[in-house]
Each structure stands twice: as structure tokens, then as C-alpha cells.
Design a protein around this motif. Structure first.
Motif, PDB file in Angstrom:
ATOM      1  N   ALA A  40      -8.567  14.674   1.402  1.00 14.70           N
ATOM      2  CA  ALA A  40      -8.579  14.121   2.663  1.00 14.70           C
ATOM      3  C   ALA A  40      -9.180  15.097   3.812  1.00 14.70           C
ATOM      4  O   ALA A  40     -10.279  14.532   4.364  1.00 14.70           O
ATOM      5  CB  ALA A  40      -7.299  13.660   3.149  1.00 14.70           C
ATOM      6  N   TYR A  86      -7.539  12.694  -3.818  1.00 19.01           N
ATOM      7  CA  TYR A  86      -8.744  12.980  -3.447  1.00 19.01           C
ATOM      8  C   TYR A  86      -8.456  13.912  -2.398  1.00 19.01           C
ATOM      9  O   TYR A  86      -7.191  14.118  -1.834  1.00 19.01           O
ATOM     10  CB  TYR A  86      -9.563  11.768  -2.843  1.00 19.01           C
ATOM     11  CG  TYR A  86      -8.633  10.766  -2.039  1.00 19.01           C
ATOM     12  CD1 TYR A  86      -8.929  11.332  -0.765  1.00 19.01           C
ATOM     13  CD2 TYR A  86      -7.896   9.951  -2.383  1.00 19.01           C
ATOM     14  CE1 TYR A  86      -8.065  10.432   0.387  1.00 19.01           C
ATOM     15  CE2 TYR A  86      -7.353   9.074  -1.383  1.00 19.01           C
ATOM     16  CZ  TYR A  86      -7.308   9.308  -0.115  1.00 19.01           C
ATOM     17  OH  TYR A  86      -6.610   8.609   0.629  1.00 19.01           O
ATOM     18  N   SER A 109       0.862  -1.251   0.111  1.00 16.03           N
ATOM     19  CA  SER A 109       0.180   0.059   0.129  1.00 16.03           C
ATOM     20  C   SER A 109       0.771   1.343   0.092  1.00 16.03           C
ATOM     21  O   SER A 109       2.029   1.132   0.478  1.00 16.03           O
ATOM     22  CB  SER A 109      -0.931   0.013   1.317  1.00 16.03           C
ATOM     23  OG  SER A 109      -0.182   0.213   2.319  1.00 16.03           O
ATOM     24  N   PHE A 152      -7.049   1.005   2.949  1.00 16.56           N
ATOM     25  CA  PHE A 152      -8.213   1.347   2.709  1.00 16.56           C
ATOM     26  C   PHE A 152      -9.119   0.262   2.161  1.00 16.56           C
ATOM     27  O   PHE A 152      -8.606  -0.360   1.213  1.00 16.56           O
ATOM     28  CB  PHE A 152      -8.447   2.730   2.036  1.00 16.56           C
ATOM     29  CG  PHE A 152      -7.847   3.924   2.720  1.00 16.56           C
ATOM     30  CD1 PHE A 152      -8.017   4.542   3.709  1.00 16.56           C
ATOM     31  CD2 PHE A 152      -6.672   4.311   1.997  1.00 16.56           C
ATOM     32  CE1 PHE A 152      -7.285   5.435   4.436  1.00 16.56           C
ATOM     33  CE2 PHE A 152      -5.708   5.381   2.347  1.00 16.56           C
ATOM     34  CZ  PHE A 152      -6.381   6.172   3.643  1.00 16.56           C
ATOM     35  N   VAL A 210     -11.232  -0.035  -0.455  1.00 14.31           N
ATOM     36  CA  VAL A 210     -11.613   0.346  -1.536  1.00 14.31           C
ATOM     37  C   VAL A 210     -11.398  -0.713  -2.475  1.00 14.31           C
ATOM     38  O   VAL A 210     -10.720  -1.483  -2.593  1.00 14.31           O
ATOM     39  CB  VAL A 210     -10.786   1.781  -2.109  1.00 14.31           C
ATOM     40  CG1 VAL A 210     -11.369   2.746  -1.250  1.00 14.31           C
ATOM     41  CG2 VAL A 210      -9.500   1.328  -2.304  1.00 14.31           C
ATOM     42  N   SER A 219      -3.627   7.528  -2.651  1.00 11.99           N
ATOM     43  CA  SER A 219      -3.436   6.526  -1.986  1.00 11.99           C
ATOM     44  C   SER A 219      -3.708   5.327  -3.191  1.00 11.99           C
ATOM     45  O   SER A 219      -4.219   5.707  -4.096  1.00 11.99           O
ATOM     46  CB  SER A 219      -4.516   6.037  -1.010  1.00 11.99           C
ATOM     47  OG  SER A 219      -5.825   6.047  -1.362  1.00 11.99           O
ATOM     48  N   THR A 252       0.545   5.683   0.446  1.00 16.38           N
ATOM     49  CA  THR A 252      -0.107   7.017   0.492  1.00 16.38           C
ATOM     50  C   THR A 252       0.680   8.068   0.608  1.00 16.38           C
ATOM     51  O   THR A 252       2.006   8.039   1.098  1.00 16.38           O
ATOM     52  CB  THR A 252      -1.026   7.067   2.080  1.00 16.38           C
ATOM     53  OG1 THR A 252      -0.175   7.002   3.093  1.00 16.38           O
ATOM     54  CG2 THR A 252      -1.989   6.022   2.118  1.00 16.38           C
ATOM     55  N   THR A 289     -15.289   5.328   3.019  1.00 17.10           N
ATOM     56  CA  THR A 289     -14.273   4.184   2.736  1.00 17.10           C
ATOM     57  C   THR A 289     -12.848   4.581   2.832  1.00 17.10           C
ATOM     58  O   THR A 289     -12.129   3.932   2.849  1.00 17.10           O
ATOM     59  CB  THR A 289     -14.719   3.753   1.480  1.00 17.10           C
ATOM     60  OG1 THR A 289     -14.155   2.391   1.204  1.00 17.10           O
ATOM     61  CG2 THR A 289     -14.322   4.552   0.114  1.00 17.10           C
ATOM     62  N   ARG A 290     -12.471   5.832   2.863  1.00 19.29           N
ATOM     63  CA  ARG A 290     -11.274   6.144   2.896  1.00 19.29           C
ATOM     64  C   ARG A 290     -10.669   6.831   4.165  1.00 19.29           C
ATOM     65  O   ARG A 290      -9.770   7.130   4.523  1.00 19.29           O
ATOM     66  CB  ARG A 290     -10.780   7.191   2.035  1.00 19.29           C
ATOM     67  CG  ARG A 290     -10.869   6.752   0.296  1.00 19.29           C
ATOM     68  CD  ARG A 290     -10.318   7.709  -0.664  1.00 19.29           C
ATOM     69  NE  ARG A 290     -10.617   7.207  -2.113  1.00 19.29           N
ATOM     70  CZ  ARG A 290      -9.720   6.268  -2.675  1.00 19.29           C
ATOM     71  NH1 ARG A 290      -8.710   5.969  -1.811  1.00 19.29           N
ATOM     72  NH2 ARG A 290      -9.735   5.796  -3.857  1.00 19.29           N
TER      73      ARG A 290
END
Length: 435
Positions: A119, A117, A63, A107, A109, A87, A65, A195-196
């Protein structure tokens, strides 16, 4: 896209850094972070699996971010926070199969492709009084200057509830501390988020020299783990309240936080789902307005010496309605310790160990045993046992407190509360950059 995003952040940051020469003159703050976590899970044994089970096969997932933290003063006591974030990547088994999931940067998703996006975007107004002052340092979403120890703050917009609630000095930030979900927050705190992990709402805080009182009123998503906000705010909302008390013991700082929350919305009910279809219950089919979830949590941290700190947490929710925001935990306890590397001449390094024990309400347990599924767990049936996790990490200051490297190991017993599955070992490595 990620390279362009990162380069843009660097240019903006360094341009601003040279303009901010003194604390008194600072009127804005710019910071950047990027965190990459890779986790590997060897194969493990299981008697059976369901559609939300952790895969028994070996797998590796990563992952990422990246966040730009920007904060600007507007007028006396007012500032605006704007944090764009990128992310991408995935958790093990599509972030399913473990309630206390091992990667707090993952997350829930559907797409693994990196996405940008907003935050956070909120306006904050602070009113101050009294002569006692604190020196505020330049930090993420924080502008350097002096701040009264007596103040009242009100903010509105998009933010993360975990930015303000359920903090802990040694166990709250998966980018720099423990990675497990149930260590970054109290496990049974089903806190409002999309969801985030972010929410729309209002936040207030009353601060005094030794204590702080916080309250937040937020919106609710239309579906569990959803991204669309329910506009029927009189029926769908959450209230969160927390009291924080700071103290010293033997000259060492400590903090206790007591949290309570009430979630209201169009939630499904476990008992109603079982009554409706005992052989294959579906909690989503019982959703109706007027449902509630009540919970509380306590979080404490205490420095023993300048190098050693300990913490403990405990949380509970009633478990009648389906998990809507965070993860499928109805009771949770955790505790641990963090030791700095001063004694081995690495004062900025740290080694830390923590333990988690999680459980379910009787209704939630029966629902899973009858073959029901949530959005995180569900094996098709259930040989119930508490989910138990141990996490150990070592954090290395690799370069000037700007680059941090952390090998990590987690041992998970009874994943998704199922004694017929596991145990599971998760090996991880985290690279974190901040400036």
C-alpha cells in the motif's frame, strides 16, 4: 491466507511493542488494523437499468482489509514507511451504480479474492527549527518523540493522497468514521490513485504553529481506474496544493482546509464523445494528451464542546473530462455532527449523522442522458436529479479501544443521479480491530 497474514502481523507487533519502552528510545513503530464491512441492500424499484446500474435485487456483500503499518527512523529527521496490505471482498453491485458509494473500504477491482500488495512505501525527510515543540504519539506510520512546530518535510514513493490531503477530524476515515465515499473525502476531489487508492509521487509540507501548507506532484494511470502508471510524466501528472489553518473558538479547536488540484493526462472529453456519436457516446474513444481537470475543495471541522463536533465540506471540478481516479461527482456538499457517549456513560462510543448532496457538470449529465457510461455509473439513459445521501452510525468501543463495532444505515435518493431509480436503503455493520 488471511489467517496467516493476520497472525504474522500480531507476532511482529507484539515483538516490537516490548522493545519500545520509552518515547526517547523509540526508533520504530508497528501497528495493525483489520476492518470488515458487511452491507445489505433490500430490493428497490427502478423504471429501467443499464450495465452500470445498482442492482434492483436484494443483495449482501462483505469487504475486508488488513494493514501492517511500519515506520522506522534512518538518520536525523528521516524515516521510511512500509505498509503491506491485504484486501478482498466486494461492494454492492460490483461497486457500481452509486456515485457516493456507501462503502469506503471497497476497491474497484475485478477479483473478490483476498490479495496482498504494497500500500505504502516512501522515504520521508524532515528539517526542523525553532524552540516550540509538539509531543508526537506512537501511531500508524508515526514514531513517538518530540517534533518542532516549525518544519519542512519532503517525501517520495508510494502513498495515498488522502493520507496527507483533504483531512477532516470528524469525517475522513471509513474504518472508524462515516463509511460513504463522499464523506471520507470531498466528493468532487478526483485525486490521483490506482485502482486500490494509492499513487506514486512526491510530497512536501511546510508546518508552522497555526498553519500548514502542502504540495504533491504525482503520476497518472494510463486508463481510468487503472493500475498501470503512465511514464510520460511531463504530459500525465497531477498537482495538489492545500492550506490548513488551525484556530480556537471559545477554547474549542477548529480547522479549515482549502484545497486545489490540477490533473493532466490522456483523458476523454464528454462534449467530444457526444459530437462523435450522439446516440451512443463513448468518452474513452476521445482520449488524448493535453486534457486537464481543475478542481477545488474546502473542509472545515469545529468542536462545539468536548463531546460534540460538527463539520462541513464543499468541492467542485470543471467536469469537462472524464472521471479518472475517484468517483463520478463534479459538485458536492456535505455536513454532519458527531456526539460522544459521555452523557450515557459510554465516553468512547459515538453517534454520528451526515448528509451529502452531489451533482454533475452539464456535459457529464448530457453524456449519461445520451446513453454513455463511466466506470462507476451509467443507466443507459438519465432522468437527472442530484444524488442525495444520509448516513447514520453508532460506534461501540467493544474492547479496550482495540475492537470497535459500528452498525450503520444509509439512505440514498436518486442513485447515479437518476430520479427514475430508488430510493435505496443500505444497512451495514463494521468490525474494526487496531493495535
Amino acid at each position: 491466507m488471511k489467517i496467516i497474514f493476520t497472525a504474522l502481523f500480531c507476532i511482529i507487533f507484539f515483538t516490537g511493542a516490548f522493545a519500545q519502552d520509552t518515547v526517547k528510545q523509540q526508533w520504530y513503530s508497528l501497528h495493525f488494523q483489520e476492518t470488515t464491512i458487511t452491507q445489505d441492500k433490500p430490493p428497490f424499484n427502478a423504471s429501467y437499468s443499464g450495465k452500470n446500474s445498482l442492482s434492483t435485487l436484494g443483495e449482501t456483500q462483505t469487504s475486508i482489509t488488513s494493514t501492517l503499518f511500519s515506520d522506522a527512523r534512518l538518520w536525523k529527521g528521516a524515516d521510511v514507511v512500509f505498509d503491506p496490505e491485504l484486501s478482498g471482498g466486494s461492494g454492492l453491485s460490483h461497486t457500481e451504480g452509486v456515485a457516493a458509494f456507501p462503502n469506503g473500504e471497497t476497491f474497484r477491482v475485478g477479483s473478490t479474492a483476498p490479495a496482498i500488495y504494497i500500500a505504502r512505501l516512501y522515504l520521508r525527510q524532515t528539517f526542523e527549527w525553532g524552540k516550540e515543540k509538539d509531543t508526537v504519539t506512537d501511531d500508524q506510520n508515526q514514531i513517538a518523540g518530540l517534533k518542532s512546530k516549525r518544519y519542512f518535510t519532503i517525501a517520495g514513493g508510494k502513498y495515498g493522497l488522502a493520507d496527507f490531503f483533504d483531512g477532516n477530524n470528524f469525517s475522513h476515515d471509513p474504518r472508524m468514521q462515516f463509511m460513504n465515499w463522499a464523506l471520507m473525502d470531498n466528493g468532487a476531489y478526483d485525486y490521483a490513485a490506482n485502482t486500490r487508492g494509492y499513487v506514486l509521487g512526491l510530497f512536501t509540507e511546510l508546518g508552522q504553529p497555526d498553519w500548514t501548507l502542502r504540495f504533491s506532484l504525482t503520476m497518472v494511470t494510463t486508463t481510468a481506474n487503472g493500475a498501470v502508471w503512465d511514464t510520460k510524466v511531463l504530459k500525465a501528472n497531477t498537482q495538489n496544493i492545500e492550506y490548513e489553518r488551525r484556530y480556537t473558538i471559545g477554547g474549542q479547536k477548529g480547522t479549515v482546509r482549502v484545497l486545489g488540484y490540477l490533473n493532466n493526462g490522456k483523458f476523454g472529453n464528454y462534449e467530444a464523445a457526444i459530437a462523435q456519436n450522439p446516440k451512443a457516446p463513448n468518452v474513452d474513444s476521445t482520449q488524448a494528451y493535453g486534457r486537464h481537470k481543475v478542481g477545488f475543495g474546502i473542509s472545515a471541522d469545529q468542536s462545539i464542546t468536548s463531546d460534540l463536533g460538527v463539520f462541513a465540506k464543499a468541492s467542485y471540478n470543471d467536469g469537462h473530462t472524464e472521471t479518472w481516479f475517484f468517483t463520478e461527482i463534479d459538485r458536492s456538499v456535505s455536513f454532519g455532527a458527531v456526539l460522544k457517549g459521555t452523557s450515557w456513560k459510554r465516553p468512547d462510543d459515538e453517534i454520528a449523522l451526515a448528509f451529502i448532496g452531489d451533482g454533475l457538470s452539464s456535459e457529464h449529465r448530457q453524456y449519461l442522458a445520451d446513453g454513455g457510461y463511466g466506470f462507476i455509473i451509467g443507466d443507459g439513459r438519465l432522468n437527472y436529479a442530484p444524488e442525495m445521501v444520509a448516513e447514520l452510525y453508532y460506534k461501540i468501543n467493544a474492547y479496550q479501544k482495540k475492537l470497535w463495532l459500528s452498525p450503520d444505515y444509509q439512505f440514498i435518493m436518486n442513485p447515479a443521479y437518476n430520479a427514475s431509480r430508488g430510493p435505496v436503503s443500505v444497512l451495514g455493520f463494521r468490525m474494526h480491530v487496531e493495535f
